[in-house]
Each structure stands twice: as C-alpha cells, then as structure tokens.
Scaffold this motif. Structure first.
Motif, mmCIF file in Angstrom:
data_model
loop_
_atom_site.group_PDB
_atom_site.id
_atom_site.type_symbol
_atom_site.label_atom_id
_atom_site.label_comp_id
_atom_site.label_asym_id
_atom_site.label_seq_id
_atom_site.Cartn_x
_atom_site.Cartn_y
_atom_site.Cartn_z
ATOM 1 N N ARG A 73 16.991 107.746 62.185
ATOM 2 C CA ARG A 73 18.224 107.938 61.410
ATOM 3 C C ARG A 73 18.212 107.099 60.136
ATOM 4 O O ARG A 73 18.616 107.559 59.068
ATOM 5 C CB ARG A 73 19.439 107.579 62.262
ATOM 6 N N ILE A 74 17.744 105.866 60.260
ATOM 7 C CA ILE A 74 17.693 105.000 59.075
ATOM 8 C C ILE A 74 16.673 105.524 58.077
ATOM 9 O O ILE A 74 16.936 105.575 56.871
ATOM 10 C CB ILE A 74 17.350 103.556 59.494
ATOM 11 N N ALA A 75 15.500 105.923 58.561
ATOM 12 C CA ALA A 75 14.456 106.407 57.663
ATOM 13 C C ALA A 75 14.863 107.684 56.949
ATOM 14 O O ALA A 75 14.399 107.959 55.843
ATOM 15 C CB ALA A 75 13.162 106.631 58.455
ATOM 16 N N SER A 76 15.736 108.483 57.587
ATOM 17 C CA SER A 76 16.157 109.756 56.991
ATOM 18 C C SER A 76 17.341 109.610 56.056
ATOM 19 O O SER A 76 17.673 110.562 55.334
ATOM 20 C CB SER A 76 16.508 110.751 58.109
ATOM 21 N N GLN A 98 2.837 96.562 70.579
ATOM 22 C CA GLN A 98 2.046 97.421 69.702
ATOM 23 C C GLN A 98 2.768 98.737 69.427
ATOM 24 O O GLN A 98 2.697 99.281 68.315
ATOM 25 C CB GLN A 98 0.667 97.652 70.318
ATOM 26 N N SER A 99 3.493 99.258 70.411
ATOM 27 C CA SER A 99 4.310 100.460 70.177
ATOM 28 C C SER A 99 5.463 100.156 69.231
ATOM 29 O O SER A 99 5.813 100.981 68.369
ATOM 30 C CB SER A 99 4.845 100.994 71.511
ATOM 31 N N LEU A 100 6.079 98.978 69.372
ATOM 32 C CA LEU A 100 7.148 98.584 68.450
ATOM 33 C C LEU A 100 6.611 98.463 67.021
ATOM 34 O O LEU A 100 7.264 98.900 66.064
ATOM 35 C CB LEU A 100 7.749 97.248 68.895
ATOM 36 N N ARG A 101 5.429 97.876 66.872
ATOM 37 C CA ARG A 101 4.829 97.757 65.539
ATOM 38 C C ARG A 101 4.621 99.141 64.917
ATOM 39 O O ARG A 101 4.875 99.354 63.733
ATOM 40 C CB ARG A 101 3.493 97.014 65.607
ATOM 41 N N ALA A 102 4.154 100.077 65.738
ATOM 42 C CA ALA A 102 3.928 101.432 65.229
ATOM 43 C C ALA A 102 5.237 102.085 64.799
ATOM 44 O O ALA A 102 5.276 102.823 63.798
ATOM 45 C CB ALA A 102 3.237 102.282 66.301
ATOM 46 N N ARG A 108 8.128 102.355 57.332
ATOM 47 C CA ARG A 108 7.510 102.039 56.040
ATOM 48 C C ARG A 108 6.791 103.267 55.467
ATOM 49 O O ARG A 108 6.844 103.525 54.262
ATOM 50 C CB ARG A 108 6.533 100.887 56.201
ATOM 51 N N ARG A 109 6.130 104.005 56.327
ATOM 52 C CA ARG A 109 5.421 105.203 55.869
ATOM 53 C C ARG A 109 6.382 106.222 55.279
ATOM 54 O O ARG A 109 6.024 106.982 54.374
ATOM 55 C CB ARG A 109 4.644 105.825 57.026
ATOM 56 N N ARG A 110 7.622 106.219 55.764
ATOM 57 C CA ARG A 110 8.638 107.147 55.264
ATOM 58 C C ARG A 110 9.272 106.658 53.969
ATOM 59 O O ARG A 110 10.199 107.293 53.456
ATOM 60 C CB ARG A 110 9.715 107.325 56.333
ATOM 61 N N GLY A 111 8.795 105.540 53.435
ATOM 62 C CA GLY A 111 9.266 105.082 52.135
ATOM 63 C C GLY A 111 10.346 104.029 52.160
ATOM 64 O O GLY A 111 10.860 103.637 51.101
ATOM 65 N N LYS A 112 10.709 103.512 53.337
ATOM 66 C CA LYS A 112 11.725 102.476 53.434
ATOM 67 C C LYS A 112 11.055 101.104 53.483
ATOM 68 O O LYS A 112 9.939 100.951 53.960
ATOM 69 C CB LYS A 112 12.579 102.659 54.690
ATOM 70 N N ARG A 113 11.783 100.134 52.999
ATOM 71 C CA ARG A 113 11.286 98.759 53.001
ATOM 72 C C ARG A 113 11.707 98.066 54.293
ATOM 73 O O ARG A 113 12.852 98.208 54.737
ATOM 74 C CB ARG A 113 11.855 98.023 51.795
ATOM 75 N N TYR A 127 3.896 88.741 65.878
ATOM 76 C CA TYR A 127 3.028 89.916 65.948
ATOM 77 C C TYR A 127 3.799 91.174 65.572
ATOM 78 O O TYR A 127 3.312 92.030 64.826
ATOM 79 C CB TYR A 127 2.449 90.020 67.357
ATOM 80 N N LEU A 128 5.028 91.298 66.082
ATOM 81 C CA LEU A 128 5.864 92.442 65.701
ATOM 82 C C LEU A 128 6.254 92.359 64.234
ATOM 83 O O LEU A 128 6.208 93.368 63.506
ATOM 84 C CB LEU A 128 7.112 92.480 66.584
ATOM 85 N N ALA A 129 6.638 91.173 63.757
ATOM 86 C CA ALA A 129 7.124 91.027 62.381
ATOM 87 C C ALA A 129 6.072 91.395 61.349
ATOM 88 O O ALA A 129 6.405 91.772 60.225
ATOM 89 C CB ALA A 129 7.613 89.595 62.152
ATOM 90 N N THR A 130 4.790 91.287 61.694
ATOM 91 C CA THR A 130 3.747 91.623 60.725
ATOM 92 C C THR A 130 3.683 93.117 60.426
ATOM 93 O O THR A 130 2.934 93.539 59.548
ATOM 94 C CB THR A 130 2.362 91.155 61.208
ATOM 95 N N ALA A 131 4.487 93.921 61.133
ATOM 96 C CA ALA A 131 4.611 95.334 60.770
ATOM 97 C C ALA A 131 5.494 95.514 59.544
ATOM 98 O O ALA A 131 5.562 96.619 58.981
ATOM 99 C CB ALA A 131 5.181 96.126 61.941
ATOM 100 N N ALA A 132 6.184 94.449 59.105
ATOM 101 C CA ALA A 132 7.110 94.521 57.974
ATOM 102 C C ALA A 132 6.386 94.309 56.641
ATOM 103 O O ALA A 132 5.260 93.808 56.592
ATOM 104 C CB ALA A 132 8.208 93.474 58.139
ATOM 105 N N ASP A 133 7.065 94.689 55.556
ATOM 106 C CA ASP A 133 6.541 94.432 54.212
ATOM 107 C C ASP A 133 6.574 92.945 53.891
ATOM 108 O O ASP A 133 5.669 92.437 53.208
ATOM 109 C CB ASP A 133 7.384 95.188 53.170
ATOM 110 N N GLU A 134 7.618 92.274 54.352
ATOM 111 C CA GLU A 134 7.784 90.847 54.068
ATOM 112 C C GLU A 134 8.284 90.133 55.317
ATOM 113 O O GLU A 134 8.974 90.730 56.151
ATOM 114 C CB GLU A 134 8.805 90.613 52.943
#
Length: 572
Positions: A73-76, A98-102, A108-113, A127-134
């Motif tokens: 919903r957020i990505a859309s 690892q599923s949470l990271r994905a 991010r792939r959908r264009g959201k920060r 480990y999870l936070a490294t899926a973020a941009d910052e």
C-alpha cells in the motif's frame, strides 16, 4: 457473484481514493515499526466465543504476509516518498530476517526511499536495517553487532549425581539431538557441525552487510571484531549514514529533496493508513495458490497449541492428520492450481513425518507442490519436504539433519535416592521398553537399533527418490548433518534460494499459469472432524487443554523415535 462484490468494493475505493487525493494532507514518510517473530502467514482469527472463554483479546503478532500487504500500500501511494523503518524487539530467525530484508528491498525497487532509524543496534536489527537506503543512529547509541554464538548446556554430569540414566541411540554420528543428555561436553562431530553453521552464517551476513553498505567484506569483519562501536565510530566506518535524535530526523529528511529547509511529514502507520489509497482488487481474475502450513514439532494425530512452550517441543504441535486433511482439501478444491507447503519445524515423529511425506508425494501428481522452508526445516522437517516438486529455502534456513535418534531417560536411580520404590510387573520381553523406571535390556537395545536402522534407511531412500540421487550420494551428505540453506543448495538438498514470494511464483510456473496472470496465495485451513480431540474451542490454559497437551507429549514419546534438530537453538 464475486464480480459484483469486487465491483462494489472497487467503486467505493475509487471514491475514497479520489477524496484522499483531493483533500488529503501531505504525507511524506510512513513510520513502520518491526517487532516480533513474524510468522510467514497470518493465523486464522479465533471466534469471539473462544476469545470470551479464554480471556485472550490481544491481536496475534504481525505476519510477513500482513507486513507485505502494508508495504505494498505504501509503495503504491503516489504522494508518499518513503518509509522510516523502526526496529524494536525483533525476535525472528535468520531466514525470516532475510525475508524481511527482501520485503523492504522491494519497496526501494518500486521507487520509494527507505530510511532506518536505530537508537541502538544489535545484529538482527542492523542486518534488517541494511535493506534501507540510509541508516541513522542516536548519538548515545552503540553499534552492537558483535557476531554470532551458540550456547549448549550438557546435563550428563548432573544426571549422574542425581541418579538419572539417559539411554539414547542414534544414526548417524552427526545426529546430536541427544548429546546434551548423553555427554558432558561437545563431541568432535557436534563441534564440526556448529562451527560449519556459524562460519556459513557469518560469511553470509558479512557479505550481505558489505554489499548493502558498499564496503569490503574484510572491513565488515574487522568492524564486527572491534564492536561495540560508538555511533560516531560507526558513521566514520561507513556502517551508518547519520547520527541524530529521532526528533531531528524529519528535518534531515526534508533537507535532502524538493522540500529543502522544510521538515518532512512523518506519520506512524496507525495514522497514515487512513490517508493511503486502497488498492483495487479483482478476485475473480486471480488464480489461487493454496498454502499448507506446518509449524512446530511433528506428531501423529491432530495439530495442537500447547498451553506453555516446552523444551525440545516448543509451543506448537503439527499433527499428521491435520496436515493431511489440508493437503486433501487443496487437492479437491477446483480453484487451487498449485500448493506451497510452508515448513518451519525442527522435526518430530518419524511415523508422522512419513505420513505427511506421503501426502506430498501423492498430491504432487495432480498439482505441483513447492516447499518453502522457514527458519528451520530439519530432520522430520526435511523429511516432509523431500518429495516436493521443488524446494525453496533462504540462505539462513537451517535444514538437513537426515538421521534418527531414539531413547529415554530412566529415573529409577533418582527414585531410590529419594527413598521411593516403584514395582513394575510386565508380560512380554519388550513390555518395559517405554518405561522410564526400567533401563533397556540388551535385547531391547538390539531391537531399538534395528528400528533406527530401518528408519534411517527409509529416510535416506525418501530423500534419494525425491532429489533424484543415488542413495550413496545422499548418504554422503546425510548422517544427521545439519546445513544452512546455502550449503544445502550446494549439496543439492534444495533447488533455489529465495523467499515465500519466489515459492509462489515457482508454484504458478509449474502449474502452467502465465507470468502475467495474477495469483493469490490462500492458506488452506483443514476442515474439522467430528470426534477427534482438538484444542479448537477449548479455553487456553483450561484443565482439558493441559491434559490434551500432555497426551500429545506422551504419544510423541511413546512412539519411540524422535527426529528433533535442536543443536542451533541458541544461535544469536
């Protein structure tokens, strides 16, 4: 009828979304908090009557399924620029993280920060936070990524002191489930398995962190060895991007884009959800992928929820009859084109595992069955998966443990020390095999070993058949050895690494569903049967429920063969 309901629902959502676009206030970032263990699927909500009887009103913990829907919903949402990720009490296993990271990487792939804020960070949260941009930390926080460890308590010396005699047999040397009871320290095979698992997980984590932070893996390992680090030191090492208090975060987010010098608008999900557009859904156009879940220790009979979590067993029992009914319901349903079998289990009963394997083997002839392994799919948890059309695991999944162990703990010596005498009168040479008040006789031990040999040979044969390998090839990677998902892929025990969404896509492909066709995973809840004991409808903690749980433990122990992989329980 479904078309009419969909049309009415989507018409209302069209009006609502239009009002949000016209009159909604600016919403830049949605704050998403992650906490808990995150089971893959949302559990069925208990009826009001059961909640009234049990006094249980709290909502079940959030599932990965629910989180993905929230992130979708957020990505859309066209007006939302991104997510602020807050990680609190994350209790998930490595595969789940690892599923949470994905899931956040997909945003991010959908264009959201995606921006993560961590007051202080330990390994799971970081480990999870490294899926973020910052990644931002609080000034007084510490980077506590201090590595991995496992701790095992051995009881043999204590048993000897109090007069308790553990008697277990196993096949083969790496099947170490009973070692804490039989030994006073680590055996060489036990140590070899643990070190191999830790090495594999550590390499996986360091590689993922280095890729996410654009660092050399060796530099990440050096940082882990130097931990804990202050927030400023972590920033200097490139491990985080900023150091600030949480109230300063909106200004930092707003100063990096078109809203320069204006703080970004941050809203928690509870407030933001009403201001996000709702997606349009046409269920009549979607193809159903059935999901059968197996979570917990595998036992004969019905699935049960334990009143308390017990050592080795946990708090959930997966009954072979319940799982079989779920497979048969998915098989009969004309709308279900394929099945995803979601397994998260350390094992359990050999008989129950074989009965579930048979359902997988039988149903896959009519509809593809793709196994998705969660945090653990070891021993019996791998047995039930071996016959699937395809097996998907995460790199951090713990799996394998192809072996068998059985035995009992005899307490006669303890009773004698307490001044108690229990007389046992039996007929039949093997009548006392299951008694905890009589040790095994030599003849009973011989029979026990023959039973183990038969189970082990059958286990190896099941894996060889399912993986299309020779038995000698399976034997080389069996012998009770435990593997990570990545190691299992290298040895041919799984087919592919990925998350639940990948398993759904593979199931659709095997069913011949076009890639452009929308599919929806639906959890198959097995129909209830009449006259079969079940905890459904009984108040949690009631006397009846406790008796039923104790009977389940008795039945599992009485069967004589346990296939429980517990060695990696305490990796953290």
């Amino acid at each position: 009828m479904i078309w009419v309901i969909d049309a009415l629902r989507n018409a209302w959502r069209f009006v609502r979304n239009g009002l949000i676009r016209a009159f909604g206030r600016r919403l830049d970032y949605v704050v998403v908090e992650v906490a808990g263990s995150y089971p893959e699927r949302t559990p069925r909500r208990r009826p009001l009557r059961q909640r009234l009887l049990s006094g249980t009103w709290q909502r079940p913990e959030e599932s990965l399924e629910a989180l993905r829907e929230r992130l979708e919903r957020i990505a859309s949402a066209p007006g939302v620029r991104g997510i602020v990720l807050r990680v609190r009490d994350l209790q998930a296993g490595m595969a789940t993280i690892q599923s949470l990271r994905a899931a956040f990487a997909e945003v991010r792939r959908r264009g959201k920060r995606v921006v993560a804020y961590l007051p202080e960070t330990h390994l799971p949260a970081y480990y999870l936070a490294t899926a973020a941009d910052e990644i931002h930390m609080a000034p007084a926080g510490f980077w506590m990524v201090i590595g991995l460890r496992t701790e095992i308590t051995f009881f043999r010396s204590a048993f000897d002191r109090i007069g308790v005699l553990p008697e277990f047999e196993r096949l083969a040397e790496y099947k170490t489930a009973a070692d804490p009871f039989m030994r006073s320290g680590l055996s060489e095979p036990h140590r070899e398995v643990i070190e191999s698992i830790l090495d594999s997980l550590m390499q996986e984590i360091a590689s993922d962190l280095a890729a996410a932070r654009r660092l050399d893996p060796a530099a990440v390992r050096v940082a882990i060895d130097r931990a804990p680090l202050t927030a400023d030191d972590a920033k200097a090492a490139g491990l985080v991007d900023g150091v600030c208090y949480e109230d300063e975060l909106p200004a930092r987010l707003g100063s990096t884009d078109r809203l320069a010098h204006h703080p970004a608008s941050l809203q928690p999900w509870a407030r933001a959800r009403g201001r996000l557009p709702s997606p349009y859904r046409w269920r009549a156009r979607q193809v159903i992928i059935g999901v059968v879940e197996l979570r917990g220790a595998i036992v004969p009979g019905e699935s049960r929820e334990m009143p308390v979590s017990l050592p080795l067993i946990g708090g959930r029992l997966a009954g072979s009859d319940t799982i079989a009914r779920a497979f048969r319901a998915a098989e009969r349903h004309p709308g279900v084109r394929a099945i995803v079998f979601n397994v998260d289990s350390r094992g359990g009963s050999a008989l129950a595992s074989d009965l579930i394997w048979r359902e997988v083997e039988r149903v896959k002839r009519k509809k593809p069955v793709v196994v998705y392994m969660g945090d653990v799919a070891g021993s019996g948890g791998y047995y039930v998966a071996a016959g699937a059309s395809r097996i998907i695991a995460q790199p951090g999944t713990i799996t394998g443990s192809i072996g068998a162990v059985t035995g009992k703990v005899t307490v006669r010596g303890l009773l004698e020390r307490l001044g108690l005498n229990r007389e046992v009168i039996a007929r039949g040479e093997a009548a006392t095999m299951e008694s905890v008040f009589r040790p095994f006789t030599p003849e009973q031990l011989d029979a026990l070993r023959r039973e183990l040999q038969a189970i082990y040979r059958r286990f190896v044969g099941v894996v060889a058949r399912g993986r299309r390998r020779r038995e000698d090839e399976v034997e080389a990677i069996a012998r009770g050895r435990v593997w990570t998902g990545r190691q299992a892929l290298e040895h041919g025990l799984v087919d592919e690494l990925g998350d639940f969404s990948l398993a759904v896509r593979r199931a659709a492909e095997l069913a011949g569903i076009p890639a452009a066709q929308a599919v929806i995973p639906i959890t198959i809840h097995p129909p209830q049967t009449i006259g079969i004991p079940s905890l459904v409808g009984k108040p949690v903690g009631s006397f009846v429920e406790i008796l039923d749980a104790l009977r389940a433990i008795r039945d599992l122990a009485a069967e004589g063969v346990w296939m429980i992989m517990r060695d990696m329980d305490d990796i953290s």
